[in-house]
Design a protein around this motif. Structure first.
Motif, mmCIF file in Angstrom:
data_model
loop_
_atom_site.group_PDB
_atom_site.id
_atom_site.type_symbol
_atom_site.label_atom_id
_atom_site.label_comp_id
_atom_site.label_asym_id
_atom_site.label_seq_id
_atom_site.Cartn_x
_atom_site.Cartn_y
_atom_site.Cartn_z
ATOM 1 N N THR A 241 -6.682 -5.513 -37.278
ATOM 2 C CA THR A 241 -6.746 -4.050 -37.304
ATOM 3 C C THR A 241 -8.181 -3.562 -37.412
ATOM 4 N N VAL A 242 -8.911 -4.117 -38.373
ATOM 5 C CA VAL A 242 -10.299 -3.697 -38.596
ATOM 6 C C VAL A 242 -11.168 -4.036 -37.394
ATOM 7 N N THR A 243 -10.995 -5.233 -36.850
ATOM 8 C CA THR A 243 -11.829 -5.667 -35.720
ATOM 9 C C THR A 243 -11.615 -4.790 -34.497
ATOM 10 N N LEU A 244 -10.361 -4.588 -34.126
ATOM 11 C CA LEU A 244 -10.076 -3.778 -32.940
ATOM 12 C C LEU A 244 -10.510 -2.326 -33.146
ATOM 13 N N SER A 245 -10.271 -1.799 -34.342
ATOM 14 C CA SER A 245 -10.686 -0.422 -34.623
ATOM 15 C C SER A 245 -12.202 -0.298 -34.571
ATOM 16 N N LEU A 246 -12.903 -1.270 -35.139
ATOM 17 C CA LEU A 246 -14.361 -1.231 -35.158
ATOM 18 C C LEU A 246 -14.931 -1.304 -33.747
ATOM 19 N N VAL A 247 -14.370 -2.182 -32.926
ATOM 20 C CA VAL A 247 -14.818 -2.272 -31.534
ATOM 21 C C VAL A 247 -14.567 -0.962 -30.808
ATOM 22 N N GLY A 248 -13.372 -0.400 -30.998
ATOM 23 C CA GLY A 248 -13.053 0.874 -30.360
ATOM 24 C C GLY A 248 -13.992 1.988 -30.790
ATOM 25 N N ILE A 249 -14.316 2.018 -32.090
ATOM 26 C CA ILE A 249 -15.210 3.056 -32.613
ATOM 27 C C ILE A 249 -16.622 2.874 -32.071
ATOM 28 N N LEU A 250 -17.143 1.653 -32.126
ATOM 29 C CA LEU A 250 -18.523 1.400 -31.710
ATOM 30 C C LEU A 250 -18.751 1.667 -30.225
ATOM 31 N N MET B 240 -6.536 14.935 -19.900
ATOM 32 C CA MET B 240 -5.444 13.997 -19.650
ATOM 33 C C MET B 240 -5.303 12.989 -20.779
ATOM 34 N N LEU B 241 -6.427 12.450 -21.247
ATOM 35 C CA LEU B 241 -6.368 11.424 -22.291
ATOM 36 C C LEU B 241 -5.913 12.004 -23.625
ATOM 37 N N ARG B 242 -6.328 13.243 -23.915
ATOM 38 C CA ARG B 242 -5.901 13.853 -25.175
ATOM 39 C C ARG B 242 -4.413 14.187 -25.157
ATOM 40 N N ALA B 243 -3.874 14.379 -23.969
ATOM 41 C CA ALA B 243 -2.454 14.719 -23.849
ATOM 42 C C ALA B 243 -1.562 13.490 -23.733
ATOM 43 N N THR B 244 -2.166 12.310 -23.545
ATOM 44 C CA THR B 244 -1.398 11.086 -23.340
ATOM 45 C C THR B 244 -1.284 10.308 -24.649
ATOM 46 N N PRO B 245 -0.072 10.031 -25.123
ATOM 47 C CA PRO B 245 0.072 9.214 -26.332
ATOM 48 C C PRO B 245 -0.577 7.839 -26.141
ATOM 49 N N LEU B 246 -1.140 7.312 -27.205
ATOM 50 C CA LEU B 246 -1.829 6.024 -27.115
ATOM 51 C C LEU B 246 -0.904 4.915 -26.646
ATOM 52 N N VAL B 247 0.341 4.931 -27.115
ATOM 53 C CA VAL B 247 1.271 3.874 -26.716
ATOM 54 C C VAL B 247 1.551 3.940 -25.221
ATOM 55 N N VAL C 171 -3.356 4.512 -36.095
ATOM 56 C CA VAL C 171 -2.463 4.403 -34.935
ATOM 57 C C VAL C 171 -2.453 2.997 -34.350
ATOM 58 N N THR C 172 -3.197 2.074 -34.954
ATOM 59 C CA THR C 172 -3.214 0.706 -34.420
ATOM 60 C C THR C 172 -1.850 0.023 -34.403
ATOM 61 N N PRO C 173 -0.874 0.420 -35.246
ATOM 62 C CA PRO C 173 0.437 -0.233 -35.129
ATOM 63 C C PRO C 173 1.070 -0.139 -33.749
ATOM 64 N N VAL C 174 0.688 0.854 -32.938
ATOM 65 C CA VAL C 174 1.286 0.951 -31.595
ATOM 66 C C VAL C 174 0.859 -0.222 -30.716
ATOM 67 N N LEU C 175 -0.211 -0.925 -31.099
ATOM 68 C CA LEU C 175 -0.669 -2.061 -30.313
ATOM 69 C C LEU C 175 0.347 -3.203 -30.327
ATOM 70 N N ALA C 176 1.280 -3.135 -31.268
ATOM 71 C CA ALA C 176 2.299 -4.183 -31.362
ATOM 72 C C ALA C 176 3.193 -4.232 -30.129
ATOM 73 N N VAL C 177 3.245 -3.137 -29.361
ATOM 74 C CA VAL C 177 4.145 -3.117 -28.192
ATOM 75 C C VAL C 177 3.703 -4.111 -27.125
ATOM 76 N N VAL C 178 2.448 -4.563 -27.165
ATOM 77 C CA VAL C 178 1.998 -5.583 -26.207
ATOM 78 C C VAL C 178 1.742 -6.912 -26.912
ATOM 79 N N GLY C 179 2.219 -7.037 -28.156
ATOM 80 C CA GLY C 179 2.138 -8.317 -28.854
ATOM 81 C C GLY C 179 0.964 -8.502 -29.782
ATOM 82 N N VAL C 180 0.160 -7.469 -30.008
ATOM 83 C CA VAL C 180 -0.965 -7.580 -30.930
ATOM 84 C C VAL C 180 -0.426 -7.502 -32.359
ATOM 85 N N VAL C 181 -0.765 -8.502 -33.169
ATOM 86 C CA VAL C 181 -0.255 -8.561 -34.539
ATOM 87 C C VAL C 181 -1.268 -7.927 -35.481
ATOM 88 N N ASP C 182 -1.012 -6.678 -35.861
ATOM 89 C CA ASP C 182 -1.875 -5.978 -36.817
ATOM 90 C C ASP C 182 -1.202 -5.998 -38.188
#
Length: 215
Positions: free
Chosen positions: A16-25, A55-62, A153-164
């Motif tokens: 969770t921290v790693t992916l969030s940090l990469v996304g933020i940076l 478009m991106l602000r209107a699109t849910p992350l999942v 919102v990182t829990p939505v990453l689980a839909v593609v198999g990412v274990v947070d």
């Protein structure tokens, strides 16, 4: 809940921290670049950025994540779950960060910019020494809020198999038939992560206030 289960949730926290940090940076400077294109009203590009952000602000992350994960292979671009997760996080947070940066730029006093221009400062110098320090101070609360939301919102990453954190807690709860303990651990891990971001914001604000008082 065993020690092994606790370690599994800790490993999820690392993800969770790693992916969030990469996304933020990555998302922070991209968002700033997009905001500058709109602020400068660059022909064609400003309109493209406006459509992209809307478009991106209107699109849910999942939805964005699933689109990237399943659509890109159809056009010959193979992508693994981690790469899809990072790309979705970056695209999402860059769009929201763009609006935070743009709001600060729109409120920036242009007389300061013009005064620096009149004394011969180059555009890059004007931005680095005059514009950027001020918009960072104004944008900081909004940016930190967006960072906190990104982590949550990182829990939505689980839909593609990412274990947070949350995915690990759900799996352990299902295996042990005791969902409460792993979710309590998950909450206990999320709280200090977000608290760290808020504390960092307050520290930066204090440093800025001290620097302004000394000037």
């Amino acid at each position: 809940m065993s020690a092994g289960d606790f370690i599994a949730i800790l490993q999820g926290a690392v993800v969770t921290v790693t992916l969030s940090l990469v996304g933020i940076l990555i998302g922070l400077p991209i968002g700033l670049g997009l905001a500058l294109l709109r602020w400068g009203n660059v022909p064609v590009l400003a309109r493209i950025v406006a459509v992209y952000v809307s478009m991106l602000r209107a699109t849910p992350l999942v939805t964005l994540l699933l689109l990237l994960f399943f659509a890109l292979p159809n056009i010959g671009i193979e992508i693994d779950p981690i790469s899809a997760a990072i790309l979705a996080l970056v695209m999402n947070t860059a769009a929201f960060n763009c609006e935070v940066w743009r709001a600060a730029l729109m409120n920036f006093p242009k007389d300061q910019f013009e005064a620096a221009q009149s004394v011969g400062m180059r555009a890059a110098q004007r931005f680095r020494r005059i514009v950027l320090p001020q918009i960072v101070r104004v944008s900081l609360p909004g940016l930190v809020n967006e960072m906190s939301l990104l982590i949550k919102v990182t829990p939505v990453l689980a839909v593609v198999g990412v274990v947070d954190i949350t995915r690990a807690a759900v799996r352990i709860g299902a295996e042990t038939y005791e969902p409460l303990p792993p979710f309590l651990v998950a909450v206990a891990l999320y709280a200090p992560i977000v608290f760290f971001l808020v504390s960092l914001q307050r520290w930066i604000e204090r440093r800025q206030a001290a620097a302004e008082a000394a000037a």
